[in-house]
Design a protein around this motif. Structure first.
Motif, PDB file in Angstrom:
ATOM      1  N   THR A 309      10.201  -9.143   7.851  1.00 48.45           N
ATOM      2  CA  THR A 309       9.276  -9.903   8.701  1.00 48.45           C
ATOM      3  C   THR A 309       8.295 -10.721   7.877  1.00 48.45           C
ATOM      4  N   LEU A 310       7.720 -10.104   6.873  1.00 42.81           N
ATOM      5  CA  LEU A 310       6.685 -10.766   6.075  1.00 42.81           C
ATOM      6  C   LEU A 310       7.253 -11.895   5.220  1.00 42.81           C
ATOM      7  N   ARG A 311       8.475 -11.725   4.749  1.00 42.35           N
ATOM      8  CA  ARG A 311       9.090 -12.788   3.944  1.00 42.35           C
ATOM      9  C   ARG A 311       9.398 -14.027   4.772  1.00 42.35           C
ATOM     10  N   ASN A 312       9.557 -13.846   6.065  1.00 43.22           N
ATOM     11  CA  ASN A 312       9.895 -14.969   6.945  1.00 43.22           C
ATOM     12  C   ASN A 312       8.666 -15.721   7.460  1.00 43.22           C
ATOM     13  N   LEU A 313       7.482 -15.234   7.112  1.00 43.18           N
ATOM     14  CA  LEU A 313       6.271 -15.934   7.518  1.00 43.18           C
ATOM     15  C   LEU A 313       6.118 -17.238   6.741  1.00 43.18           C
ATOM     16  N   THR A 314       5.333 -18.149   7.282  1.00 45.73           N
ATOM     17  CA  THR A 314       5.108 -19.427   6.613  1.00 45.73           C
ATOM     18  C   THR A 314       3.621 -19.772   6.619  1.00 45.73           C
ATOM     19  N   GLY A 315       3.247 -20.728   5.786  1.00 42.99           N
ATOM     20  CA  GLY A 315       1.890 -21.246   5.772  1.00 42.99           C
ATOM     21  C   GLY A 315       0.838 -20.204   5.454  1.00 42.99           C
ATOM     22  N   GLU A 316      -0.290 -20.290   6.179  1.00 47.54           N
ATOM     23  CA  GLU A 316      -1.407 -19.385   5.924  1.00 47.54           C
ATOM     24  C   GLU A 316      -1.051 -17.934   6.225  1.00 47.54           C
ATOM     25  N   GLU A 317      -0.226 -17.707   7.235  1.00 47.97           N
ATOM     26  CA  GLU A 317       0.179 -16.337   7.574  1.00 47.97           C
ATOM     27  C   GLU A 317       0.871 -15.672   6.381  1.00 47.97           C
ATOM     28  N   LYS A 318       1.695 -16.432   5.685  1.00 49.05           N
ATOM     29  CA  LYS A 318       2.395 -15.888   4.520  1.00 49.05           C
ATOM     30  C   LYS A 318       1.413 -15.536   3.407  1.00 49.05           C
ATOM     31  N   GLU A 319       0.400 -16.385   3.217  1.00 53.00           N
ATOM     32  CA  GLU A 319      -0.619 -16.110   2.200  1.00 53.00           C
ATOM     33  C   GLU A 319      -1.393 -14.846   2.532  1.00 53.00           C
ATOM     34  N   TYR A 320      -1.809 -14.719   3.787  1.00 52.99           N
ATOM     35  CA  TYR A 320      -2.577 -13.551   4.205  1.00 52.99           C
ATOM     36  C   TYR A 320      -1.768 -12.256   4.056  1.00 52.99           C
ATOM     37  N   ALA A 321      -0.462 -12.344   4.217  1.00 55.65           N
ATOM     38  CA  ALA A 321       0.396 -11.151   4.192  1.00 55.65           C
ATOM     39  C   ALA A 321       0.922 -10.825   2.800  1.00 55.65           C
ATOM     40  N   ALA A 322       0.544 -11.613   1.789  1.00 54.63           N
ATOM     41  CA  ALA A 322       1.118 -11.456   0.449  1.00 54.63           C
ATOM     42  C   ALA A 322       0.856 -10.070  -0.144  1.00 54.63           C
ATOM     43  N   ILE A 323      -0.369  -9.548   0.052  1.00 51.62           N
ATOM     44  CA  ILE A 323      -0.701  -8.238  -0.529  1.00 51.62           C
ATOM     45  C   ILE A 323       0.103  -7.133   0.144  1.00 51.62           C
ATOM     46  N   GLU A 324       0.168  -7.172   1.472  1.00 55.62           N
ATOM     47  CA  GLU A 324       0.953  -6.158   2.189  1.00 55.62           C
ATOM     48  C   GLU A 324       2.425  -6.226   1.785  1.00 55.62           C
ATOM     49  N   LEU A 325       2.955  -7.431   1.663  1.00 56.94           N
ATOM     50  CA  LEU A 325       4.357  -7.597   1.252  1.00 56.94           C
ATOM     51  C   LEU A 325       4.593  -7.006  -0.133  1.00 56.94           C
ATOM     52  N   GLY A 326       3.674  -7.271  -1.064  1.00 57.33           N
ATOM     53  CA  GLY A 326       3.823  -6.737  -2.415  1.00 57.33           C
ATOM     54  C   GLY A 326       3.852  -5.225  -2.446  1.00 57.33           C
ATOM     55  N   HIS A 327       2.979  -4.608  -1.649  1.00 55.24           N
ATOM     56  CA  HIS A 327       2.965  -3.140  -1.588  1.00 55.24           C
ATOM     57  C   HIS A 327       4.284  -2.610  -1.004  1.00 55.24           C
ATOM     58  N   TRP A 328       4.736  -3.218   0.082  1.00 54.61           N
ATOM     59  CA  TRP A 328       5.966  -2.737   0.709  1.00 54.61           C
ATOM     60  C   TRP A 328       7.154  -2.873  -0.237  1.00 54.61           C
ATOM     61  N   GLU A 329       7.268  -3.976  -0.933  1.00 51.66           N
ATOM     62  CA  GLU A 329       8.390  -4.170  -1.866  1.00 51.66           C
ATOM     63  C   GLU A 329       8.370  -3.098  -2.953  1.00 51.66           C
ATOM     64  N   ALA A 330       7.184  -2.813  -3.489  1.00 50.79           N
ATOM     65  CA  ALA A 330       7.072  -1.787  -4.530  1.00 50.79           C
ATOM     66  C   ALA A 330       7.391  -0.404  -3.984  1.00 50.79           C
ATOM     67  N   ILE A 331       6.912  -0.093  -2.782  1.00 50.36           N
ATOM     68  CA  ILE A 331       7.133   1.237  -2.193  1.00 50.36           C
ATOM     69  C   ILE A 331       8.613   1.476  -1.900  1.00 50.36           C
ATOM     70  N   VAL A 332       9.296   0.468  -1.355  1.00 57.38           N
ATOM     71  CA  VAL A 332      10.722   0.615  -1.054  1.00 57.38           C
ATOM     72  C   VAL A 332      11.505   0.895  -2.331  1.00 57.38           C
ATOM     73  N   VAL A 333      11.176   0.200  -3.412  1.00 57.27           N
ATOM     74  CA  VAL A 333      11.850   0.423  -4.699  1.00 57.27           C
ATOM     75  C   VAL A 333      11.556   1.830  -5.208  1.00 57.27           C
ATOM     76  N   LEU A 334      10.288   2.252  -5.158  1.00 55.74           N
ATOM     77  CA  LEU A 334       9.913   3.583  -5.634  1.00 55.74           C
ATOM     78  C   LEU A 334      10.600   4.681  -4.825  1.00 55.74           C
ATOM     79  N   LEU A 335      10.682   4.491  -3.518  1.00 53.06           N
ATOM     80  CA  LEU A 335      11.348   5.486  -2.669  1.00 53.06           C
ATOM     81  C   LEU A 335      12.835   5.550  -2.950  1.00 53.06           C
ATOM     82  N   SER A 336      13.450   4.412  -3.217  1.00 56.75           N
ATOM     83  CA  SER A 336      14.895   4.388  -3.481  1.00 56.75           C
ATOM     84  C   SER A 336      15.235   5.086  -4.790  1.00 56.75           C
ATOM     85  N   ARG A 337      14.288   5.099  -5.708  1.00 53.55           N
ATOM     86  CA  ARG A 337      14.524   5.749  -7.006  1.00 53.55           C
ATOM     87  C   ARG A 337      14.177   7.225  -6.990  1.00 53.55           C
TER      88      ARG A 337
END
Length: 355
Positions: A309-337
């Motif tokens: 969902t967050l990767r598909n955002l555009t414009g200002e919404e994408k900027e505002y969601a950048a921190i949440e997206l970064g955390h989720w990407e890191a957490i998914v990788v950590l959980l998979s390992r």
């Protein structure tokens, strides 16, 4: 009223202290150097305010007003505003560590705790300001944290938190109380241990997070202050604190993993980011990973959905969601390992909701 003299003892103690102390320690007298003389002359010339004297003046004026409140059993709006301005100035003074310690030497901590406890004669706005001063003084100031610990301030403030629960509709008083407790505890290993082992501390965290049926009715600022404290304990540098946090607050950590990272439950992006940062840190440190891994399947499923969902955002919404997206990407990788063998049974958040 019975026991009123004892109830206001903190005010009498402050009056006595202001008469005999200035917040400084004894020091030997030595001749003034030419450099010191020049500095003193510039101070006198420029009219720089002596912060120690100013704090003493502020406390004297506040004491006079509070004595009036006690004797007359009423508070004039003008007096309340005046005291508020003085306390805000005092908070600015004690932001500096040395001045905070000088203030404590004037029995200022006894005054602040006593004022916060006085529910009948001291306005709530004044008590909230005193809580803010306590938080400011305690933050990253080990000697002040130790003094408050010796005074039993953690237990006192915890009890005040619950006493205000029914009358604190906007949550502002309880949020300030939680902030003060957090400042007293954070980065002080002994204080962290004492708080974790308080009988009421798990209930305090549950109430502050709004766990269960009261979640949506719990003010956001209170949830934020409580989450900040829980994160500090769960990611503490002291291993003993982390161990105690897992033992005492496992249900709260599970609640954060189940609810506070879910956009369908927690509507505040800021709180979701705080919750995700805590989970990511726990997974990276590996000290209490098993508590998070007990929710591995649900977290991965939610994480995959949110990343998409967050990767598909555009414009200002994408900027505002950048921190949440970064955390989720890191957490998914950590959980998979993470190894499934590390998983331990955890308290069900569904069970919490039905309690």
């Amino acid at each position: 009223m019975a026991g009123q003299g004892e109830q206001w003892a903190w005010l009498g103690l402050l009056k006595w202290s202001l008469s005999y102390t200035d917040g400084t320690a004894d020091s030997s007298v030595s001749p003034m150097s030419e450099e010191d003389k020049a500095f003193l002359e510039s101070v006198m010339k420029d009219g720089i305010i002596n912060e120690g004297d100013r704090m003493k003046t502020i406390l004297s004026e506040v004491t006079e007003k509070m004595t009036k409140w006690k004797d007359e059993s009423k508070v004039e709006e003008e007096d309340e505003e005046n005291v508020g301005e003085l306390l805000q100035e005092l908070r600015d003074c004690v932001e500096q560590i040395d001045f905070a310690r000088s203030f404590a030497a004037m029995k200022g901590l006894d005054f602040l705790i006593g004022c916060v406890q006085e529910r009948e004669s001291v306005p709530k706005s004044t008590r909230i300001l005193c809580l803010g001063i306590l938080a400011t003084m305690s933050s990253n100031n080990p000697p002040i944290q130790k003094q408050l610990l010796d005074m039993g301030a953690l237990k006192t403030l915890s009890e005040i938190f619950f006493a205000e629960q029914d009358s604190d509709e906007n949550g502002k008083f309880r949020a300030r109380t939680m902030q003060a407790i957090g400042a007293m505890v954070r980065s002080h290993e002994l204080a962290e241990a004492v708080f974790c082992q308080l009988e009421q501390s798990p209930t305090l965290i549950v109430a502050g997070l709004g766990m269960g049926k009261d979640y949506s009715a719990t003010p956001q600022m209170l949830r934020q202050r409580t989450l900040f404290l829980l994160r500090a304990l769960a990611t503490s540098d002291a291993e003993s604190t982390v161990t105690l946090t897992k033992q005492r607050f496992q249900a709260a950590i599970v609640w954060v993993a189940d609810c506070m990272v879910d956009d369908q439950v927690e509507t505040s992006p800021e709180l979701r980011e705080m919750a995700l940062a805590m989970i990511q840190h726990i997974l990276e440190e590996g000290k209490i990973t098993s508590t998070i891994l007990s929710r591995k399947s649900s977290l991965v499923a939610l994480g995959v959905r949110r990343v998409s969902t967050l990767r598909n955002l555009t414009g200002e919404e994408k900027e505002y969601a950048a921190i949440e997206l970064g955390h989720w990407e890191a957490i998914v990788v950590l959980l998979s390992r993470a190894a499934d063998s590390a998983v331990e049974p955890a308290i069900s958040s569904e069970k919490i909701l039905t309690q």
